[in-house]
Motif scaffolding. Structure first.
Motif, PDB file in Angstrom:
ATOM      1  N   THR A   1      -5.990  12.078  36.588  1.00 34.59           N
ATOM      2  CA  THR A   1      -7.104  12.807  35.980  1.00 34.59           C
ATOM      3  C   THR A   1      -8.413  12.332  36.581  1.00 34.59           C
ATOM      4  O   THR A   1      -8.636  11.126  36.735  1.00 34.59           O
ATOM      5  CB  THR A   1      -7.128  12.570  34.454  1.00 34.59           C
TER       6      THR A   1
ATOM      7  N   ALA B   1      -4.125  18.434  25.796  1.00 29.37           N
ATOM      8  CA  ALA B   1      -3.728  17.400  26.758  1.00 29.37           C
ATOM      9  C   ALA B   1      -2.451  17.784  27.476  1.00 29.37           C
ATOM     10  O   ALA B   1      -2.335  17.634  28.695  1.00 29.37           O
ATOM     11  CB  ALA B   1      -3.556  16.064  26.041  1.00 29.37           C
ATOM     12  N   ALA B   2      -1.479  18.305  26.735  1.00 28.25           N
ATOM     13  CA  ALA B   2      -0.185  18.653  27.322  1.00 28.25           C
ATOM     14  C   ALA B   2      -0.268  19.872  28.223  1.00 28.25           C
ATOM     15  O   ALA B   2       0.562  20.043  29.122  1.00 28.25           O
ATOM     16  CB  ALA B   2       0.834  18.905  26.211  1.00 28.25           C
TER      17      ALA B   2
ATOM     18  N   SER C   1      -1.069  13.340  28.339  1.00 33.72           N
ATOM     19  CA  SER C   1      -0.649  14.401  29.261  1.00 33.72           C
ATOM     20  C   SER C   1       0.540  13.956  30.106  1.00 33.72           C
ATOM     21  O   SER C   1       0.941  12.793  30.091  1.00 33.72           O
ATOM     22  CB  SER C   1      -1.810  14.779  30.185  1.00 33.72           C
TER      23      SER C   1
ATOM     24  N   GLY D   1      -2.467  20.733  30.565  1.00 28.56           N
ATOM     25  CA  GLY D   1      -2.839  20.470  31.955  1.00 28.56           C
ATOM     26  C   GLY D   1      -4.040  21.244  32.450  1.00 28.56           C
ATOM     27  O   GLY D   1      -4.428  21.104  33.615  1.00 28.56           O
TER      28      GLY D   1
ATOM     29  N   LYS E   1      -0.001  10.912  32.573  1.00 33.58           N
ATOM     30  CA  LYS E   1      -0.387   9.611  31.999  1.00 33.58           C
ATOM     31  C   LYS E   1      -0.031   8.427  32.893  1.00 33.58           C
ATOM     32  O   LYS E   1      -0.670   7.371  32.808  1.00 33.58           O
ATOM     33  CB  LYS E   1       0.255   9.440  30.634  1.00 33.58           C
TER      34      LYS E   1
ATOM     35  N   ARG F   1      -6.258  16.581  37.697  1.00 34.90           N
ATOM     36  CA  ARG F   1      -6.750  17.397  36.588  1.00 34.90           C
ATOM     37  C   ARG F   1      -8.219  17.065  36.337  1.00 34.90           C
ATOM     38  O   ARG F   1      -8.611  15.897  36.345  1.00 34.90           O
ATOM     39  CB  ARG F   1      -5.947  17.086  35.320  1.00 34.90           C
TER      40      ARG F   1
ATOM     41  N   LEU G   1      -7.011  12.397  26.481  1.00 34.49           N
ATOM     42  CA  LEU G   1      -6.424  13.585  27.119  1.00 34.49           C
ATOM     43  C   LEU G   1      -5.497  13.179  28.256  1.00 34.49           C
ATOM     44  O   LEU G   1      -4.419  13.747  28.436  1.00 34.49           O
ATOM     45  CB  LEU G   1      -7.531  14.500  27.645  1.00 34.49           C
ATOM     46  N   HIS G   2      -5.914  12.192  29.032  1.00 31.99           N
ATOM     47  CA  HIS G   2      -5.079  11.712  30.144  1.00 31.99           C
ATOM     48  C   HIS G   2      -3.804  11.059  29.633  1.00 31.99           C
ATOM     49  O   HIS G   2      -2.698  11.363  30.096  1.00 31.99           O
ATOM     50  CB  HIS G   2      -5.890  10.711  30.976  1.00 31.99           C
TER      51      HIS G   2
END
Length: 440
Positions: free
Chosen positions: A232, A155-156, A182, A158, A185, A272, A178-179
């Motif tokens: 995202t 997630a971090a 990240s 990207g 968010k 993303r 995941l969003h």
């Protein structure tokens, strides 16, 4: 109105809707009201006399303890939002307040803490705003643990992510996690089902169009790429995307720009991409039904979601989750499944996965007025045929717990405390699980 002298303080605290407990100066619990027992899952008799951190195992027990702060400052501490781990391993969000406990001469003899369960508040808030986090992916099975192992790091990062799994395994839940984990968010999360629209409508849905692009295009309409700017874009059922549109999506991923239908100016594509499918994309690439170059663009990071039949240890936990959710939404007081229902659920193959289990519980709430969910409350297709020999369940609940505990111990090279941390249970709970299951 003054409280009558004959009413003891303990009776008053027992009637409160909040959990209340007191400790002495050695942190031993000296009082634990009925509501505290309900929220924590620890009986009053078991809690009194134990250290408070043994009962609560909260997110602040190793440092910023509210009760310790109030005793050190000799001042009450206002509400703080934390969580603690119940006896069954579930995390419970609570709002806590604390104050020093003094005798009649004003000497501090301990502390008192009140706490309010915020689970229902958080559930309603998430339902209203559609936000999810890693904590909403429920389960402790090894199969799910493998899927979650690297999720925060992915997630971090990207990068583009490909989620693979059968229908109903929770791919959108993973995409939202995941969003939310990240750097994006605070941006929008936009979902598109690529299999729900024909090619021409899907293209305009993704990229938008300009006025006059086709007969009914009376005014500009932004697409999902534009709506997802800074956030995202979740492309569900990516395997159903037509080949011609795959070419356009690949160009967007390569050039980071797109053009609306009928437009002449490129717009930035700052979103993303998280894609998901229940198809075997590598097989589709081999048969020419999915572009290989697009597959590699999407498959930078891959997460495989296990079907529910591979994580039967999670069925009781998920069932409790859905029962609590339906109780909240429908205002009922259903206690949960009886032993026969749990046995049926544990032996069912769940071709519809977690979504099917949720639908089964939702249906059961239609017929169950309260109390325990019984086989008669289940959908007909899952009820055992009368007179038929029931198929063996994959073990009792205690056996399932024991298998999960032993697997965790094995993963950590026999280190039980490490296994306890993974499972979010105490050392005493682990010992009880192993002892009960072995018949000790």
């Amino acid at each position: 109105m003054a409280i009558p002298r004959e009413v003891p303080c303990e009776a008053i605290m027992e009637s409160l809707a909040d959990g209340v407990f007191t400790v002495d100066l050695d942190w031993n619990i000296t009082f634990f009201n009925r509501r505290a027992a309900q929220i924590t899952g620890v009986p009053q008799a078991e809690a009194v006399g134990r250290k408070c951190w043994e009962v609560f195992r909260s997110s602040v027990c190793d440092g910023a303890c509210v009760l310790r702060s109030c005793l050190e400052s000799d001042l009450p501490q206002g509400a703080a939002s934390i969580y603690f781990v119940r006896a069954d391993g579930d995390k419970v969000p609570v709002s806590v307040s604390a104050a020093p406990l003094k005798d009649r001469k004003g000497r501090v003899i301990g502390g008192v803490e009140t706490f309010r369960d915020l689970s229902e508040v958080q559930l309603l808030r998430r339902k209203l705003d559609g936000r999810y986090s890693l904590e909403d992916i429920h389960g402790k099975s090894p199969a799910l643990a493998r899927a979650l192992e690297h999720l925060p790091q992915i997630a971090a990062s990207g990068v583009s992510v490909l989620l693979l799994g059968e229908s109903g395994t929770g791919k959108e839940l993973f995409a939202r996690a995941l969003h939310n984990l990240s750097a994006r968010k605070d941006g929008p999360f936009v979902a598109v089902n690529c299999g729900a629209l024909p090619e021409n409508l899907l293209e305009s849905e993704l990229f938008g169009y300009k006025a006059g692009a086709f007969t009914d295009a009376k005014k500009d309409k932004p697409g999902r790429f534009q709506a997802a700017q800074g956030g995202t874009l979740f492309l569900d059922e990516i395997g159903d995307m037509p080949l011609a549109l795959q070419v356009k999506l690949l160009r967007v991923l390569q050039e980071k720009t797109f053009e609306p239908l009928g437009g002449t100016k490129s717009l930035p594509a700052d979103a993303r991409i998280v894609a998901a499918t229940n198809c075997d994309l590598e097989d589709m690439v081999g048969r020419g039904r999915f572009r290989q170059d697009l597959f590699y663009r999407l498959n930078v990071a891959r997460i495989v979601l296990p079907p529910l039949r591979e994580r039967t240890e999670d069925i009781p936990l998920l069932t409790d989750l859905f029962v609590n959710r339906q109780n909240l939404l429908q205002g009922k007081d259903v206690a949960g499944p009886d032993e026969d229902v749990l046995r049926i659920l544990l032996s069912h193959p769940f071709p519809g996965n977690v979504r099917e289990l949720e639908n089964i519980i939702e249906y059961a709430f239609i017929l169950c007025p309260g109390g325990l969910i019984r086989p008669a409350h289940l959908p007909e297709y899952i009820r055992p045929v009368e007179g038929a020999v029931p198929s063996p369940a994959p073990g009792t609940l205690e056996e399932i717990k024991r298998r999960a505990a032993l697997a965790a111990i094995e993963r950590h090279g026999g280190k039980r405390m490490a296994a306890c941390r993974e499972l979010n249970i105490s050392k005493d709970t682990l010992r009880r699980i192993l002892a009960r299951a072995s018949g000790a």
